[in-house]
Design a protein around this motif. Structure first.
Motif, mmCIF file in Angstrom:
data_model
loop_
_atom_site.group_PDB
_atom_site.id
_atom_site.type_symbol
_atom_site.label_atom_id
_atom_site.label_comp_id
_atom_site.label_asym_id
_atom_site.label_seq_id
_atom_site.Cartn_x
_atom_site.Cartn_y
_atom_site.Cartn_z
ATOM 1 N N TRP A 156 -3.811 -2.424 -4.654
ATOM 2 C CA TRP A 156 -4.099 -1.293 -3.776
ATOM 3 C C TRP A 156 -3.873 0.042 -4.462
ATOM 4 N N ALA A 157 -3.019 0.077 -5.481
ATOM 5 C CA ALA A 157 -2.861 1.315 -6.256
ATOM 6 C C ALA A 157 -4.192 1.682 -6.906
ATOM 7 N N GLY A 158 -4.899 0.666 -7.423
ATOM 8 C CA GLY A 158 -6.208 0.898 -8.035
ATOM 9 C C GLY A 158 -7.232 1.390 -7.033
ATOM 10 N N VAL A 159 -7.233 0.794 -5.825
ATOM 11 C CA VAL A 159 -8.183 1.197 -4.780
ATOM 12 C C VAL A 159 -7.907 2.635 -4.337
ATOM 13 N N ILE A 160 -6.632 2.964 -4.175
ATOM 14 C CA ILE A 160 -6.244 4.313 -3.735
ATOM 15 C C ILE A 160 -6.663 5.351 -4.764
ATOM 16 N N ARG A 161 -6.436 5.045 -6.045
ATOM 17 C CA ARG A 161 -6.833 5.982 -7.107
ATOM 18 C C ARG A 161 -8.349 6.171 -7.133
ATOM 19 N N GLN A 162 -9.095 5.055 -7.035
ATOM 20 C CA GLN A 162 -10.547 5.148 -7.099
ATOM 21 C C GLN A 162 -11.121 5.899 -5.905
ATOM 22 N N ALA A 163 -10.478 5.725 -4.742
ATOM 23 C CA ALA A 163 -10.966 6.411 -3.537
ATOM 24 C C ALA A 163 -10.543 7.887 -3.507
ATOM 25 N N GLY A 164 -9.636 8.259 -4.420
ATOM 26 C CA GLY A 164 -9.182 9.647 -4.473
ATOM 27 C C GLY A 164 -8.305 10.050 -3.297
ATOM 28 N N ILE A 165 -7.584 9.090 -2.729
ATOM 29 C CA ILE A 165 -6.706 9.382 -1.580
ATOM 30 C C ILE A 165 -5.407 10.007 -2.101
ATOM 31 N N PRO A 166 -5.062 11.210 -1.663
ATOM 32 C CA PRO A 166 -3.844 11.865 -2.182
ATOM 33 C C PRO A 166 -2.579 11.194 -1.661
ATOM 34 N N VAL A 167 -1.505 11.345 -2.413
ATOM 35 C CA VAL A 167 -0.201 10.822 -1.980
ATOM 36 C C VAL A 167 0.215 11.569 -0.729
ATOM 37 N N GLN A 168 0.641 10.812 0.286
ATOM 38 C CA GLN A 168 1.011 11.396 1.577
ATOM 39 C C GLN A 168 2.507 11.736 1.586
ATOM 40 N N GLN A 169 2.853 12.798 2.307
ATOM 41 C CA GLN A 169 4.261 13.161 2.489
ATOM 42 C C GLN A 169 4.767 12.539 3.776
ATOM 43 N N ASN A 170 5.940 11.917 3.725
ATOM 44 C CA ASN A 170 6.527 11.336 4.949
ATOM 45 C C ASN A 170 7.141 12.416 5.809
ATOM 46 N N ILE A 179 0.836 -1.203 0.000
ATOM 47 C CA ILE A 179 0.000 0.000 0.000
ATOM 48 C C ILE A 179 0.872 1.254 0.000
ATOM 49 N N SER A 180 1.937 1.230 0.800
ATOM 50 C CA SER A 180 2.803 2.402 0.959
ATOM 51 C C SER A 180 3.455 2.840 -0.339
ATOM 52 N N LYS A 181 3.704 1.887 -1.236
ATOM 53 C CA LYS A 181 4.384 2.228 -2.491
ATOM 54 C C LYS A 181 3.602 3.270 -3.278
ATOM 55 N N THR A 182 2.265 3.189 -3.229
ATOM 56 C CA THR A 182 1.422 4.164 -3.926
ATOM 57 C C THR A 182 1.048 5.333 -3.029
ATOM 58 N N LEU A 183 0.854 5.056 -1.748
ATOM 59 C CA LEU A 183 0.308 6.060 -0.831
ATOM 60 C C LEU A 183 1.336 7.103 -0.389
ATOM 61 N N PHE A 184 2.597 6.710 -0.340
ATOM 62 C CA PHE A 184 3.647 7.622 0.144
ATOM 63 C C PHE A 184 4.714 7.869 -0.925
ATOM 64 N N LYS A 185 5.366 9.011 -0.828
ATOM 65 C CA LYS A 185 6.567 9.249 -1.623
ATOM 66 C C LYS A 185 7.738 8.668 -0.831
ATOM 67 N N LEU A 186 8.187 7.498 -1.240
ATOM 68 C CA LEU A 186 9.191 6.768 -0.473
ATOM 69 C C LEU A 186 10.583 6.889 -1.097
ATOM 70 N N PRO A 187 11.617 6.877 -0.262
ATOM 71 C CA PRO A 187 12.989 6.917 -0.782
ATOM 72 C C PRO A 187 13.524 5.534 -1.165
ATOM 73 N N PHE A 188 12.651 4.536 -1.145
ATOM 74 C CA PHE A 188 13.060 3.187 -1.529
ATOM 75 C C PHE A 188 11.931 2.521 -2.302
ATOM 76 N N ASP A 189 12.291 1.489 -3.056
ATOM 77 C CA ASP A 189 11.318 0.712 -3.819
ATOM 78 C C ASP A 189 11.359 -0.717 -3.292
ATOM 79 N N ALA A 190 10.275 -1.144 -2.659
ATOM 80 C CA ALA A 190 10.257 -2.465 -2.023
ATOM 81 C C ALA A 190 10.515 -3.586 -3.029
ATOM 82 N N GLU A 191 10.083 -3.390 -4.275
ATOM 83 C CA GLU A 191 10.248 -4.434 -5.281
ATOM 84 C C GLU A 191 11.662 -4.488 -5.850
ATOM 85 N N LYS A 192 12.307 -3.340 -5.976
ATOM 86 C CA LYS A 192 13.631 -3.294 -6.611
ATOM 87 C C LYS A 192 14.783 -3.347 -5.605
#
Length: 332
Positions: free
Chosen positions: A318-332, A109-122
């Motif tokens: 969860w990226a799709g759910v976040i977009r559909q719900a209109g939840i803005p990207v959060q700042q850490n 969820i965090s990958k879409t919801l937050f601007k993160l300094p890391f990529d969990a997949e990479k």
């Protein structure tokens, strides 16, 4: 009198043996590096505070991993939004298999919801899943909605209020997914904590709440609330009489939370394989399975490739759910 040449020939085997012995220390460390892992304590970094479901369940796994690996597995809690503090602790350590990260579905969820300094997949290498759990939909006991079907029917006539903990949590997004898939009139209201959501439910401010079984076990057992549905793909062993959301009238709805172990990218594959084997052995131990079940979780290991697929799937979902719900990207 001995001939000099004969003396040299007689000494030759001893010299060869000595040379072989002198060569052993040179070959030793390279062999030990791969063959004797682990040779020192390991660290397991958890991105949540002490006492939560992930913390308790992974501490059980860490304790048994210590026995399996012959080295202590030290658990460190480093909570922080988006798991940044925990991820940094792992990524700044040597990539040798001795510092490991615990990720959960919240990481996806965090990958879409937050601007993160890391990529969990990479930036990380999957090791194995450890535990799965579903959420439960709860209504007030002896209230207007004894079943999910009755709630869905009411949602056709009026707006239903769904209560969850903070925006962007698995609970909150599960409610948003439910709202979109069920097609009912609904509004999601997030609260700061689980006790606040429970109070709102008992007071009648909300109609249904989404939470883990572990967090609401006391309220369920005492009869304060009724578990009307569970979000997993099948009924759980801890609430076998509670139907799934799919069974109750929302086909295809499924939410499963998970906890899993990762290493930083670049960790030697043989060490990842050693850790994977040990985790899967631990999860087959009957008493560990029973203890995890008592927490409302199912012990379930995987291959590294399977865990990688789980993470990718949930990031997209969860990226799709976040977009559909209109939840803005959060700042850490």
């Amino acid at each position: 009198m001995h001939h000099p040449r004969r003396r040299l020939l007689a000494r030759a085997p001893a010299c060869l043996a000595l040379a072989a012995l002198l060569a052993l220390p040179m070959a030793g460390p390279a062999g030990a590096q791969s063959g004797s892992f682990p040779s020192q304590p390991l660290r397991m970094i958890i991105p949540f505070g002490v006492g939560g479901l992930a913390d308790i369940s992974m501490r059980l796994v860490a304790q048994r991993l210590s026995d399996r690996l012959g080295q202590q597995v030290i658990v460190e809690n480093k909570p922080g939004a988006g798991g940044v503090v925990a991820a940094n602790a792992v990524l700044t350590a040597p990539r040798d298999g001795y510092t490991l990260a615990v990720f959960a579905n919240g990481t996806a969820i965090s990958k879409t919801l937050f601007k993160l300094p890391f990529d969990a997949e990479k930036d990380f290498t999957p090791i194995s899943t450890a535990a799965y759990f579903d959420l439960v939909l709860l209504t007030k006991a002896q209230g207007k909605y004894p079943t999910l079907a009755s709630l869905l029917e009411a949602g056709k006539q009026r707006q239903i209020v769904l209560g969850t903990i903070n925006p962007g949590s698995t609970q909150h997004l599960s409610a948003e997914l439910f709202k979109s898939m069920s097609g009912i009139q609904a509004m999601t209201v997030p609260f700061k904590s689980t006790p606040e959501v429970l109070t709102a439910l008992l007071r009648g401010d909300i109609d249904v709440m989404f939470e883990s079984y572990a967090a609401l076990k006391g309220a369920i057992d005492s009869g304060q609330v009724t578990a009307v549905a569970a979000t997993g793909h099948k009924r759980s062993s801890w609430l076998p009489k509670v139907p799934t959301v799919t069974e109750s009238g929302v086909p295809g709805y499924e939410v499963e939370g998970w906890n899993a172990l990762f290493a930083p990218a670049g960790t030697p594959p043989d060490r990842v394989a050693r850790l994977n084997a040990a985790v899967n052995q631990v999860l087959q131990e009957p008493d560990i399975r029973k203890r995890l079940e008592s927490l409302g979780t199912e012990a379930r290991g995987s291959t590294p490739a399977e865990l990688g697929q789980v993470l990718r799937r949930d990031v997209e979902k969860w990226a799709g759910v976040i977009r559909q719900a209109g939840i803005p990207v959060q700042q850490n």
